[in-house]
Design a protein around this motif. Structure first.
Motif, mmCIF file in Angstrom:
data_model
loop_
_atom_site.group_PDB
_atom_site.id
_atom_site.type_symbol
_atom_site.label_atom_id
_atom_site.label_comp_id
_atom_site.label_asym_id
_atom_site.label_seq_id
_atom_site.Cartn_x
_atom_site.Cartn_y
_atom_site.Cartn_z
ATOM 1 N N LEU A 1553 2.894 37.340 8.995
ATOM 2 C CA LEU A 1553 2.667 38.332 10.042
ATOM 3 C C LEU A 1553 1.172 38.603 10.180
ATOM 4 N N ARG A 1554 0.461 38.556 9.021
ATOM 5 C CA ARG A 1554 -0.971 38.814 9.080
ATOM 6 C C ARG A 1554 -1.716 37.702 9.814
ATOM 7 N N GLN A 1621 7.178 43.647 15.785
ATOM 8 C CA GLN A 1621 6.584 42.425 16.350
ATOM 9 C C GLN A 1621 7.660 41.532 16.943
ATOM 10 N N VAL A 1622 8.753 41.395 16.213
ATOM 11 C CA VAL A 1622 9.810 40.518 16.710
ATOM 12 C C VAL A 1622 10.388 41.082 18.001
ATOM 13 N N LEU A 1623 10.517 42.424 18.046
ATOM 14 C CA LEU A 1623 11.059 43.059 19.256
ATOM 15 C C LEU A 1623 10.136 42.754 20.435
ATOM 16 N N GLN A 1624 8.826 42.787 20.161
ATOM 17 C CA GLN A 1624 7.903 42.468 21.252
ATOM 18 C C GLN A 1624 8.144 41.046 21.752
ATOM 19 N N TRP A 1625 8.382 40.130 20.795
ATOM 20 C CA TRP A 1625 8.665 38.736 21.215
ATOM 21 C C TRP A 1625 9.909 38.709 22.104
ATOM 22 N N THR A 1660 16.432 44.627 15.283
ATOM 23 C CA THR A 1660 15.184 45.077 15.926
ATOM 24 C C THR A 1660 15.403 46.001 17.123
ATOM 25 N N ALA A 1661 16.358 45.705 17.976
ATOM 26 C CA ALA A 1661 16.457 46.462 19.244
ATOM 27 C C ALA A 1661 17.041 47.845 18.989
ATOM 28 N N LEU A 1666 10.393 51.383 18.461
ATOM 29 C CA LEU A 1666 9.209 51.504 19.305
ATOM 30 C C LEU A 1666 8.258 52.574 18.800
ATOM 31 N N GLU A 1667 8.828 53.599 18.209
ATOM 32 C CA GLU A 1667 7.933 54.648 17.720
ATOM 33 C C GLU A 1667 6.969 54.076 16.696
ATOM 34 N N MET A 1668 7.452 53.077 15.979
ATOM 35 C CA MET A 1668 6.613 52.496 14.924
ATOM 36 C C MET A 1668 5.315 51.955 15.496
ATOM 37 N N SER A 1669 5.433 51.278 16.594
ATOM 38 C CA SER A 1669 4.230 50.587 17.087
ATOM 39 C C SER A 1669 3.210 51.571 17.614
#
Length: 1972
Positions: A1553-1554, A1621-1625, A1660-1661, A1666-1669
């Motif tokens: 991830l990094r 990150q995966v959710l963004q993908w 993920t969904a 979303l609050e995390m990001s």
């Protein structure tokens, strides 16, 4: 007696005698080791044959009777069981043969039977005719053996340098024979055997066949007589004869007669020489060490009776039939007596020795010297025997030295006669009758005798006594080394004789004296002495013009006379325009003068031929100017004979290049051949006129021949380009035209007085053509028309002569036609086998013709290429096409057949056969001609048989010997042997070339395959079987088979390595070509046992020719590989087994012991085997010793050290000269390079360059040597590569193609271990050549694969883990060693060799696979074990090995990591994939994560992540209907697999991830390119290898999804970071994802996608993600929220598709689509569907839990409708995502899952039961289990039972594990369903307030307004009641009991909690609650 009467099918009169001769020949002449013992045995056995020499077994009535009954009662044949009936015809022939040779009937019968057996070797002869040959051949073997045995004796004349033991044996044996009267027997036989008489007898009984047979029989008979006579001669050379034997010999010679020309025949000559040697005492003068012993044994000194008997016999007055012969014997005796009289022992014999003078007088009266010249020198075999020559030399020199008074008398007599002649000439009276010509004869004898020197002995040196003035440094003669010592007395006397005879020479002796000098000047040193003699004889002052005072025998006198003749004759030059040009009869040369001149010219020619100093000294003499004078004389009218001698003399001058150049100019200037016509001159002049006018009418052509000879000599030293410049177009052309048009073309039509001269003319002119063409290299300039200026106008220049000849040969010109007709004539003459005049010259002319054709074929390619490029207007046709023209003589197209027929005469004409083979081989390269040739060759049966016989005879030739290039061919025999060998090479190359062309081709015809029918239908037989002729295949096999039965192995591989290599190659090609393979391999296997007998002698080791030995082994191993494959396929187990054990056994092959002893041995063997040590000494496995024979090191030539040339330029030139040769090696053409470099040196101008020239040439030489060395290195490397390649293919075939059970598993592993360790040891040595590494790497790969496979299969059979020695049969230590070597190999390849490392990575993967634990059945019981038990369990073999492997890998540290990582990131695709796989594998076992840390820290991981960017573009191209290459896909898959492996540890996942992995994947556009599903079915790859676009898309998507899933699982601590990150993908590619979730057609692939997608979405969904990001703004947040809701709805709507009947429908669909492999597919689909359901239910559970901990605030996902959906498929369209699914669906899913659970549980139990009692299962069931794992129809039938049970076991484990997985999923689904049901029911039944339809706003809609607003807004009380009743009905007793059973059966085993029980209880409570 009956036993004695058995017939020997080898013929006692031939077979054993042949064997005897081979033994004698081997022991004495070939000096084979260990042969003395064999010889001793043979001699004991055959002593009777020698004692009764040539006596035949007598006839007897008993034998006759036995033979007569053979047709009815049969006859016993030795070595065969039972008796055999023989046909009547055979017996009749036996009686005829018995009468014919007067031999016993049985012996005759044996000869016939042997004849029948040997018939194939004599094509065209019947058994009777062959029997005749065998009869005489048997006799010849005895005679030859006798001669060789006698030659091996020790004696006074020569020695063969044999071992003392052998000499003692033969001496003892021959002495016995001699004492039994051998001499008289030989003399009797020589008189009795007579060719004509024998022929008459044979003729009468039809015992003679064709010309060849007659020639062979007569040769055999003649050779028998000769061998007998030679035996006697050899005896007398070494040891004296007894008195009686000597007298018998003299008596025999008394009655000898001469042949027609007055000479003796060779047999009588041998006997005469035998007598001369037995009377010889001259050896007494040689001071050898054993002189005393020899004197003791000499009867001349020890036996008085001997001397008196011989003396009286020779003094006897009675005349012999040949008085001359009598005179020779008397002279020899007289000289012996003279020697005796000078010895101390001679005093006792005074009464005899007194008579020597009288004897000598008698000899002289008998014209002794005349007879020696005519009778002895005239015999053609005289020059073939060195000791004849030495004896005659001693006879002549002894006479001159021992009887000086006699010589003086002769001289006085001659002077007297000369005066008488002079007087009678003065007085014109007739000559006196009493003239004796003894001195004349003596001089001519000396001249003739010394002028031939076939052995280069230079015996004439004894006549020259060196004086001090001759101390010339360049001459080292016999006496020149010791110049200051006094020469021997004899030499002084002889040289005095030469000088004195020349003083005041009477004219009558002038010519004889010159002839004598000519003989004595024969040889380099003799010529020098003679030159000096003639120089010193001249007058001291040359100013005396008359030259009177000088001796008439001197240069001075001779050249002076020559000048005078020239002066005189020049005045008489006739006017060329006179009408009749004839020799005017005035002032010519008299006959006597003519003879004198020719004699002196011949003497001059001899001297200057031998001595270069003389040549230059005479030529440069200012006053004599011999060349000018001679050329002047040529223009005068002198007889052609003299002109011919002058031309010969000029030719001798022309041998020096310095003289040749000026000679050309003089020749042109004098217009000997008129090249310039004067204007107005009517008629030609010069030699052309001589030829046409004079020579033709005389029918003699000496002048023309001499002219050709002169041109031939001059052409060799220099060819002037500007000859005749200024007067005509310069160049050689006029000479060539004359020779072609006036000499060559008319030669067949001219008349010849002497028949032989016809061929001499042809030979001499063809020789010139041959030389011109040989030295011609086509140049581009030859094809450009250059102009020269001549008298002011431009005229076209001449081309080089070679070009002109080439042009004539490449057109249908008269010259070509004549050459071809000459070839036909030649072969016709040879076919008669009769001698004819000029035969030698005809053969030579034919040879030149063949060479011309060969050279033309060789150069035509370059010639025609240059011609094409130059666009000149010349028309030429390729020679190979012209050769197919029709011959005017035979009216058939048989030119090539004529050429091929020369092979039939290889025994008499080896060179012609060689050239013929060469031409055929060049023609064979053209496929279209091959077809026609086969037709031409087979058109006429008799010709066809002859041609076949010719090829076979050339191959069979036993005299062929491989020579090295270094030795000079001084010895004729060696040269011929080498030519025969080269012929064999050419024939084999012809076969090899032809076999590569399409059928029918020449090779198939020559090797005896069918041409008219399909080749594969051939049935090869031994020669003679079913009338099969002996073909080239038989010849090749018999060449190879020689010596295979002995320990030393096939003889050919040692004696003629290159030939053997080609033979093996032909055999390999026949076995490899599909058409010929079947018949060939059958024949080799059954009739010859070829491969076994040759393989057992591997490896072939030749120290002198390593390259050939390697090639031989390569072809043999390749053939063996084919044989192993074929026999395995055909299930010929015993054949395969034999070869396998031969190649692999490490036990010495012991002979089987008798039954009694074997038991004990067996027991000890088995015990020792059990204890893992072996008492029997091991031998090296054959395969390993072959590997040892391949030397991996290669010495490379060092760089050139150059002083003058520029290195880079030289390297450039060298590479320009390189070409690919026939064997496919790139080599440099050394000849071409030499020409280029020499031209470069010659181009240098100036004085400095001339001074440097020797140094330059030396450097050129060193460059050439370097290039030769480079060529050798290349050949050597390629031979090693080839051998290694063949070795590898043999190993791979052994391991892959042969039935596995031939090599037991434990042996198999040890064999592979040995092979691997040895290979590595060799390749890792310091000096191993890099070129061999790739092959080794390939072999290592295969071997490791097999090792891994073998170990794994051994474990599957359950043997491995119990073995105490370690992991499997192969000990762990060995495995570790292999791993270390493998890693060393990887490291030693360093930076380069990436492709090679691909093999090594593959090997490493296979190796690491060994320690991977196999799949074990999940019995569902393991959870019962306590954690403690698992921790304390002993380490199993797998993990131990894995741990040790890792330790070894880690010991290599960073260097290994560096190499692997570098390969993984960059370079060749396959290497990258394999390197990635290796990393993956190592990371999976690396518990300490050292590699992971390295990859992360060194930046390789980031580099891999970054590279996804490039991959994106490549992957997009893959989704087009027809992709370019699939490589990017494979690499991408490998990368993803590695990253997935990295992500399996938390540390790795965080690192990924990094590195920005998800960000990279977001950028990839390939995910959005979903292909139309299967719209491109049309473009499908029929083989099924290239997947459809949709499948390809899935191959890209699924790895990514898996990777995400792993990351999500691993990053539990930082779960949110990964999930966000995966959710963004997911959101970036939302459209694609949603379309996939909406998928209509649920295929297997789609289900896999869904199972992964739902899994990721469920993690993920989630609202909290979303609050995390954090930093997302509100608008984006809203959009994200929308996407999430859509994912949610789509997931829930999926649930309906996968429940109930819909699911069954899908499973059915699969079965219909692919009925073959349905079982496994069905299982996979079931798992996938359950997985999707589980994921969705988990998602529901997570959503419920995340929304709130209490039910009353929870969101609702399902509508409150409890009815079970009726038929989901019909409601599919209405299932819009806007309506929430009903709660009844969950209940339905729960019921189904519970039912499934029991189904699966049942199946799981059954399979477990089957697995436990696997060996008791019925075969049908086993077959059924295997069915899914074996592809292809009937596949199961072919598998062995062991294999079958292994497969069944694998299948059962697969089933059990599949069921276990399904059970886990089912129980999970049941649990989540229950939870969801409970939450919903709790909400609906306890907390939900039913609404009125009027209310529009709903309180507590909360976050989930989208979900509830539409579907749940109308929940009325009625709905809730209905829900409750439906649920109560659905959730009945039965279901509850089932659910509790599930818990009992499964969940409690897994965990202690009773979750299901609690939930069931709560739901039941809710449903039973009374209405509130």
């Amino acid at each position: 007696m009956a036993a004695q009467m058995a017939v020997n099918s080898g013929a006692s009169l031939w077979g054993p005698l042949k064997e005897l001769w081979e033994t004698v020949d081997g022991a004495v002449l070939r000096r084979q080791p260990e042969s003395v013992h064999l010889l001793d045995l043979q001699l004991k056995k055959h002593k009777p044959h020698f004692l009764s020499l040539f006596k035949n077994p007598p006839k007897s009535a008993e034998q006759r009777e036995k033979v007569r009954k053979a047709s009815t009662e049969g006859i016993a044949i030795r070595g065969q069981q039972g008796s055999r009936l023989l046909p009547e015809q055979l017996l009749t022939e036996a009686f005829i043969l018995s009468d014919l040779f007067d031999i016993g009937e049985l012996a005759a019968l044996e000869l016939l039977l042997a004849g029948e057996q040997q018939q194939p070797y004599f094509p065209g002869l019947t058994r009777g005719l062959v029997a005749v040959l065998l009869y005489w051949d048997g006799k010849l073997c005895v005679a030859n053996s006798l001669r060789t045995l006698i030659q091996s004796r020790h004696g006074k004349t020569f020695t063969l340098d044999l071992s003392g033991e052998l000499v003692a044996l033969t001496t003892r044996f021959t002495d016995e024979l001699m004492n039994q009267g051998l001499t008289k027997r030989i003399l009797t036989l020589v008189s009795e055997i007579n060719v004509t008489r024998e022929f008459e007898r044979l003729q009468k009984e039809r015992g003679l066949g064709n010309e060849k047979h007659r020639k062979e029989v007569s040769d055999l008979i003649k050779e028998c007589r000769q061998a007998l006579a030679d035996s006697l001669f050899s005896w007398t050379c070494q040891s004296p004869l007894t008195k009686d034997d000597t007298l018998a010999l003299i008596a025999h010679l008394e009655s000898v007669t001469a042949q027609a020309d007055g000479s003796l025949d060779s047999v009588n000559l041998a006997l005469v020489m035998a007598l001369l040697y037995s009377l010889d005492v001259s050896f007494v003068e040689q001071g050898t060490e054993d002189r005393e012993d020899l004197l003791q044994a000499l009867p001349l000194l020890t036996e008085r009776q001997y001397v008196s008997a011989v003396h009286s016999r020779l003094m006897d007055g009675q005349a012999w039939k040949l008085p001359g012969l009598q005179a020779v014997c008397r002279l020899a005796w007289a000289l012996s007596l003279r020697v005796l009289s000078q010895l101390p022992q001679g005093s006792a014999l005074v009464e005899f020795t007194e008579a020597d003078e009288a004897l000598a007088d008698q000899a002289l009266l008998g014209d002794v010297f005349l007879f020696m010249k005519d009778g002895i020198l005239g015999c053609e075999t005289f020059g073939h025997e060195e000791f004849y020559i030495r004896r005659l030399h001693s006879l002549i020199t002894d006479f001159l030295a021992l009887m000086p008074m006699k010589v003086k008398q002769l001289r006085n007599r001659a002077d007297e006669d000369a005066r008488l002649v002079h007087m009678s000439l003065q007085m014109d009276s007739e000559l006196p009758s009493s003239l004796r010509k003894d001195l004349d004869h003596l001089m001519i004898l000396i001249g003739d005798f010394y002028s031939k020197d076939p052995f280069g002995l230079e015996l004439g040196l004894e006549f020259w006594c060196p004086t001090e003035s001759l101390q010339h440094t360049s001459l080292q003669g016999s006496y020149l080394g010791m110049a200051l010592q006094r020469p021997p007395h004899k030499q002084v006397v002889l040289s005095k004789f030469v000088r004195q005879m020349g003083d005041l020479l009477p004219t009558t002796l002038y010519i004889s004296y010159l002839r004598m000098l000519k003989g004595l000047a024969n040889g380099p040193q003799c010529a020098h002495y003679c030159f000096s003699l003639l120089k010193t004889n001249g007058a001291t002052h040359s100013d005396n013009i008359q030259g009177v005072s000088g001796s008439p025998v001197s240069w001075e006198h001779f050249f002076h006379s020559l000048m005078l003749y020239h002066e005189n004759l020049r005045r008489d030059l006739p006017n060329p325009d006179a009408a009749h040009y004839r020799h005017p009869p005035l002032r010519g040369i008299t006959q006597r003068e003519l003879e004198g001149l020719t004699s002196f010219l011949q003497l001059l020619t001899t001297i200057i031929t031998w001595s270069e100093n003389a040549r230059l000294a005479l030529c440069e003499h200012p006053q004599w100017t011999p060349v000018v004078v001679m050329l002047g004389l040529l223009q005068c009218s002198v007889p052609p004979v003299l002109k011919a001698d002058i031309l010969h003399c000029l030719a001798a001058f022309g041998k020096s290049p310095e003289i040749a150049a000026s000679l050309w100019q003089s020749l042109e200037y004098t217009q000997i051949l008129q090249t310039v016509r004067a204007p107005g001159q009517r008629q030609a002049a010069g030699i052309e006129v001589e030829l046409n006018e004079i020579e033709s009418s005389c029918e003699e052509y000496p002048l023309t021949r001499a002219f050709c000879h002169l041109i031939s000599t001059l052409v060799e030293s220099s060819l002037p380009v500007n000859l005749g410049a200024g007067l005509r177009v310069p160049g050689f052309q006029p000479y060539l035209n004359f020779m072609r048009d006036s000499v060559f073309l008319p030669f067949p039509t001219r008349a010849y007085h002497r028949q032989a001269e016809k061929w001499e003319v042809a030979d001499s002119v063809l020789e010139v053509f041959h030389k011109l063409l040989r030295d011609y290299e086509p140049q581009p300039s030859d094809f450009v028309q250059e102009m020269v200026e001549l008298q002011g106008e431009q005229v076209p220049a001449h081309k080089p002569p070679g070009h002109s000849i080439m042009f004539h040969l490449l057109n249908d010109s008269p010259m070509l036609a004549l050459c071809l007709s000459l070839l036909e004539e030649g072969v016709r003459q040879l076919d008669t086998y009769a001698p004819f005049p000029g035969k030698k010259h005809l053969e030579s002319a034919v040879l030149h013709c063949l060479c011309l054709l060969d050279l033309a074929l060789q150069k035509e390619v370059v010639f025609m290429d240059l011609l094409r490029e130059s666009q000149a207007s010349l028309l030429v046709s390729p020679l190979e096409q012209l050769l197919q023209g029709v011959s005017p003589q035979t009216r058939r197209a048989d030119h090539i057949v004529s050429i091929a027929r020369y092979l039939y005469h290889s025994s008499s004409n080896p060179e012609a056969a060689f050239q013929s083979a060469k031409i055929l081989r060049r023609i064979a390269n053209y496929p279209n001609i091959q077809m026609r040739l086969v037709g031409d060759f087979t058109h006429d049966q008799s010709v066809s048989d002859k041609l076949m016989a010719g090829f076979v005879e050339c191959l069979d030739n036993e005299e062929a010997e491989e020579g090295t290039d270094k030795e000079d061919d001084s010895e004729q025999q060696k040269k011929v042997a080498r030519i025969r060998h080269e012929t064999q090479i050419h024939i084999l190359n012809l076969l090899i070339t032809s076999l590569e062309l399409k059928t029918p081709n020449l090779a198939l015809y020559l090797l005896g395959y069918e041409i008219k029918k399909p080749v594969s239908s051939t049935n090869l037989q031994d020669p003679g079987v079913l009338g099969r002729p002996r073909s080239c295949l038989h010849a090749i096999l018999s060449l190879l088979q020689r010596g295979t039965e002995k320990r030393s192995g096939p003889v050919l591989t040692q004696q003629a390595p290159h030939l053997a290599e080609l033979c093996y190659q032909v055999i390999y090609q026949l076995c490899a070509c599909p058409d010929t393979s079947g018949p060939t391999m059958r024949y080799l296997r059954t009739s010859q046992d070829f491969l076994f007998s040759h393989l057992q002698h591997l490896p072939f080791i030749l120290l002198t020719n390593q390259i050939a030995a390697l090639s031989q082994m390569s072809w043999l191993m390749k053939t063996a590989a084919i044989e192993l494959r074929v026999t395995s396929l055909n299930r010929q187990r015993s054949h395969t087994q034999r070869l396998v054990s031969l190649l692999l056994d490490d036990q010495p092959h012991t002979q089987h012991t008798a039954d009694g002893e074997s038991g004990m041995e067996e027991e000890t063997r088995s015990v020792s085997g059990f204890l893992h040590f072996d008492t029997v000494s091991k031998v090296r496995r054959k395969l390993l010793s072959v590997l040892d024979a391949i030397d991996f090191s290669q010495d490379m030539p060092e760089l050139l050290q150059l002083d003058f040339f520029e290195r880079t330029q030289i390297e450039q030139v060298i590479s320009n000269c390189e070409h690919v040769n026939e064997q496919g090696h790139t080599v440099c053409n050394v000849k071409l390079l030499h020409r280029v470099l020499v031209a470069e040196v010659n181009a240098l101008q100036g004085m400095a360059a001339i001074g440097q020239r020797p140094l330059l040439m030396e450097e050129v030489n060193s460059i050439l040597q370097q290039v030769v060395e480079r060529n050798r290195v290349r050949r050597s490397l390629s031979a090693k590569r080839h051998a290694l390649q063949s070795w590898r293919s043999l190993v791979e075939t052994l391991l892959t193609a042969c039935p596995a059970d031939l090599i037991p598993a434990d042996d198999r592993q040890l064999i592979i271990r040995d092979l691997l360790l040895d290979l590595h040891d060799k390749v890792l040595s310091e000096d191993a050549a890099g070129e061999l590494m790739p092959i080794v790497a390939g072999a290592v790969f295969t071997l490791t694969a097999h090792l891994s496979q073998s170990v794994l299969s051994e474990q599957q059979q359950g043997l491995g883990l119990e073995a105490s020695s370690g992991f499997a049969s192969i000990a762990n230590s060995a495995l570790h060693l292999i791993l270390r070597k493998l890693l060393d190999f990887i490291l030693c390849t360093g930076g380069g060799y990436q492709r090679l490392r691909a093999h090594l990575y593959g090997s490493l993967l296979y190796y690491l696979q060994i320690a991977q634990k196999p799949e074990e059945p999940d019995t569902l019981q393991t959870a019962g074990k306590a954690m403690w038990e698992r921790l304390t369990a002993p380490e199993d073999g797998f993990s131990k090995l894995q741990r040790e492997n890792l330790a070894i890998i880690e010991s290599y540290g960073k260097s290994l990591m560096e190499v692997v990582c570098r390969d993984a990131c960059d370079g060749h695709e396959i290497s990258r994939m394999l390197a990635l796989a290796v990393l993956d594998r190592i990371l999976s076992i690396d518990r300490q994560n050292q590699w992971l840390v390295y990859i992360c820290n060194s930046g390789y991981l980031r580099s891999l992540v970054e590279s996804l960017r490039q991959d994106d573009a490549a992957l997009q191209t893959l989704l087009t209907p027809q992709p370019p290459l699939l490589k990017p896909l494979y690499i991408y898959e490998s990368k993803m697999a590695l990253m997935t492996r990295v992500a399996k540890t938390g540390q790795g996942a965080v690192e990924l991830l990094r590195c920005g992995l998800v960000a990279r994947l977001m950028e990839c556009q390939v995910f959005d390119m979903v292909p139309e599903s299967d719209a491109h079915r049309v473009m499908r790859d029929p083989s099924g290898f290239i997947p459809s676009p949709m499948d390809r898309y899935r191959q890209i998507l699924l790895p990514t999804l898996r990777l995400f899933q792993v990351i999500l699982t691993s990053t539990t601590m930082n779960h949110q970071q990964g999930a966000a990150q995966v959710l963004q993908w997911l959101i970036v590619h939302a459209d694609t994802i949603q379309s996939l979730l909406r998928c209509q057609e649920l295929s297997m692939g789609a289900l896999q996608e869904l199972s992964l997608l739902t899994g990721i979405i469920s993690k993920t969904a989630l609202p909290g993600a979303l609050e995390m990001s954090g930093e997302v703004n509100s608008a984006a947040l809203m959009e994200f929220q929308g996407h999430i809701n859509r994912f949610q709805r789509l997931c829930l709507s999926l649930l309906g598709c996968l429940v109930g009947s819909e699911r069954e429908r899908l499973l059915k669909q699969v079965e219909i689509a692919a009925p073959g492999d349905s079982a496994e597919r069905r299982e996979e689909m079931e798992v996938a569907m359950q997985q999707v359901c589980a994921n969705i239910m988990e998602y529901c559970q997570t959503l419920l839990l995340q929304s709130s901990a209490q039910a009353q605030f929870s969101i609702c996902l399902f509508s409150p409708s409890g009815s079970e959906p009726a038929d989901l498929s019909s409601t599919l369209p209405s299932f819009s995502s806007s309506r929430a699914p009903s709660l009844g669906l969950v209940l339905y899913l729960l019921k189904n899952s519970a039912a499934d659970f029991f189904r699966f549980h049942q199946s799981h139990r059954q399979s477990l039961g089957k697995l436990q009692s696997l060996h008791q299962l019925p075969p049908e069931e086993l077959k059924e289990l295997c069915q899914g794992l074996v592809s292809g129809p009937g596949g199961v039938e072919k598998i062995s039972s062991v294999q079958r049970s292994l497969l069944a076991k694998r299948r059962l484990v697969q089933l059990i594990n599949n069921r276990a997985k399904l059970l886990a999923l089912c129980s999970y689904v049941i649990e989540t369903c229950l939870f969801v049901l409970w939450r919903h029911l709790e909400y609906y039944l306890l907390h939900c307030t039913p609404t009125d339809p009027k209310d529009s706003l709903i309180p507590g809609a909360g976050l989930f307004s989208g979900g509830r607003g539409l579907s749940l807004s109308r929940v009325s009380q009625q709905d809730l009641d209905l829900l409750k009743s439906d649920m109560a009905a659905g959730f009945g007793e039965a279901l509850q009991r089932k659910l509790l059973d599930v818990e009992g059966l499964y969940s409690q085993v897994r965990s202690r909690y009773t979750f299901i029980q609690a939930l069931v209880r709560r739901i039941r409570g809710l449903l039973q609650q009374p209405k509130s």
